[in-house]
Design a protein around this motif. Structure first.
Motif, short mmCIF file in Angstrom:
data_model
loop_
_atom_site.label_atom_id
_atom_site.label_comp_id
_atom_site.label_asym_id
_atom_site.label_seq_id
_atom_site.Cartn_x
_atom_site.Cartn_y
_atom_site.Cartn_z
N SER A 128 0.89 -1.15 0.00
CA SER A 128 0.08 0.08 0.11
C SER A 128 0.89 1.23 0.13
O SER A 128 0.52 2.30 -0.79
N MET A 129 1.80 1.42 0.78
CA MET A 129 2.68 2.58 0.97
C MET A 129 3.42 2.77 -0.37
O MET A 129 3.76 3.83 -0.76
N ARG A 130 3.66 1.73 -1.29
CA ARG A 130 4.53 1.94 -2.28
C ARG A 130 3.60 2.54 -3.30
O ARG A 130 3.99 3.41 -4.13
N GLN A 132 1.11 4.36 -2.87
CA GLN A 132 0.75 5.63 -2.35
C GLN A 132 1.89 6.54 -2.59
O GLN A 132 1.62 7.80 -3.06
N ASP A 133 3.23 6.16 -2.42
CA ASP A 133 4.30 6.93 -2.73
C ASP A 133 4.39 7.36 -4.32
O ASP A 133 4.60 8.36 -4.73
#
Length: 269
Positions: A128-130, A132-133
Motif C-alpha cells: 500500500s505505501m509503495r 501511495q508513494d
C-alpha cells in the motif's frame, strides 16, 4: 469433473502412471491380463482380497487408497492439527457442497503459490505505501507541469501522468485474475477427455455440421430438408436410390416443419 473416483478409474490411473500395458502388468504381478482388464472396466467385477494386496504392494499404496477409501497416497496418517484448518473449513470440506478433488487440483497447481503470495500481499496491505508513494510522486510532477507550463486539458504529457497513477485494487485484481485464469485453463485442458466433460461433438454442433453439409446439396429446398433429416437418422442421403428419394420427399412434404419453413413460404409468394 467428478467429486469422486471409482476403483476402476484408480486402477487404470495407477497403471498408466507407470506406462504399463495390461500384459506387462500381468507379467509383473502374476495376475492374469483378462482379470486386470476386467478390474479396470467392469463395475461389477469382484476383486479378490489377495489381488488387492498384490496390486497395492506393487503400486506402493495402501489398500484403502486402491479401493478409493482415501485420497491420501503418501500421508495416510496425517494429523488434522498439522493442516491448520479452521472449523469452518473442515465443515465445508465434509459438507459435500464443493468438489474437494477440484479444490485439491487448484491448490496443487504450480501457479497457486504465486496466487496466494499476491493475495497475501494485498490482504496485508504490504504494498500500500509503495502505491501511495508512486501516485504522490506522479501527482507532484503533474502539479509542477501545470504550474510551469500551463498546458491545455488535452495535453498528452498531462494525460500520461494521470493515466500512470495506479490504484492498488486495480493492480492486484489484474495480477490475480491473470494467474487464476491460467490455473483454470490448465485444469480444464487436463480434464477435457473426461467422460463428465462436455464433448466437442455435442448434439448442437452435430446439427450445425449437418445443416452446413445439407446446404451444399444440389437441388431444391426439399432436397436440403430431406438431407438434414437423413443426417439426423444416420442415413446417407446421397446413397439413396431415386425411387427412395422420391418416396421420402412425398412423406417430408407432409411435415409441418417443411410446410412452415420461410424458404417454402417465400417460394410460394
Amino acid at each position: 469433473m467428478k467429486s469422486g473416483i471409482t476403483i476402476q478409474e484408480r486402477l487404470k490411473d495407477l497403471r498408466v502412471e507407470r506406462h504399463l500395458k495390461l500384459d506387462e502388468l500381468a507379467e509383473l504381478t502374476g495376475i492374469s491380463k483378462s482379470a486386470l482388464g476386467n478390474y479396470e472396466t467392469d463395475d461389477f467385477r469382484e476383486i479378490s482380497h489377495a489381488n488387492i494386496v498384490i496390486l497395492a504392494k506393487f503400486y506402493g499404496v495402501s489398500t484403502d487408497y486402491l479401493l478409493c477409501l482415501t485420497e491420501n497416497r503418501k500421508h495416510p496418517d496425517t494429523e488434522l492439527a498439522e493442516l491448520h484448518l479452521s472449523d469452518e473449513m473442515i465443515d465445508l470440506l465434509k459438507s459435500g457442497r464443493i468438489n474437494n478433488r477440484l479444490l485439491c487440483e487448484i491448490a496443487t497447481h504450480e501457479k497457486f503459490v504465486a496466487l496466494m503470495i499476491d493475495t497475501e500481499i494485498y490482504v496485508d496491505g504490504i504494498a500500500s505505501m509503495r502505491f501511495q508513494d508512486l501516485n504522490s510522486l506522479l501527482e507532484i510532477t503533474r502539479a509542477e507541469v501545470l504550474k510551469r507550463y500551463q498546458p491545455k486539458e488535452d495535453d498528452s504529457t498531462l494525460k500520461a501522468l494521470e493515466a500512470s497513477q495506479i490504484q492498488e485494487e486495480d493492480y492486484f485484481c489484474h495480477v490475480t485474475h491473470k494467474v487464476w485464469d491460467a490455473i483454470l485453463h490448465d485444469i480444464r485442458n487436463a480434464h477435457k477427455n473426461d467422460r463428465e466433460s462436455a464433448p466437442d461433438n455435442s448434439n448442437s454442433l452435430k446439427m450445425i455440421q449437418s445443416v452446413q453439409k445439407a446446404l451444399r446439396t444440389p437441388g431444391t429446398y426439399l432436397d436440403v430438408f430431406c438431407h438434414i433429416i437423413c443426417e439426423q437418422l444416420q442415413i446417407k442421403y446421397e446413397r439413396l436410390s431415386e425411387q427412395d428419394r422420391s418416396a421420402l420427399k412425398k412423406v417430408m412434404k407432409k411435415s409441418i416443419y417443411y410446410r412452415d419453413s420461410p424458404l417454402v413460404s417465400r417460394k410460394h409468394r
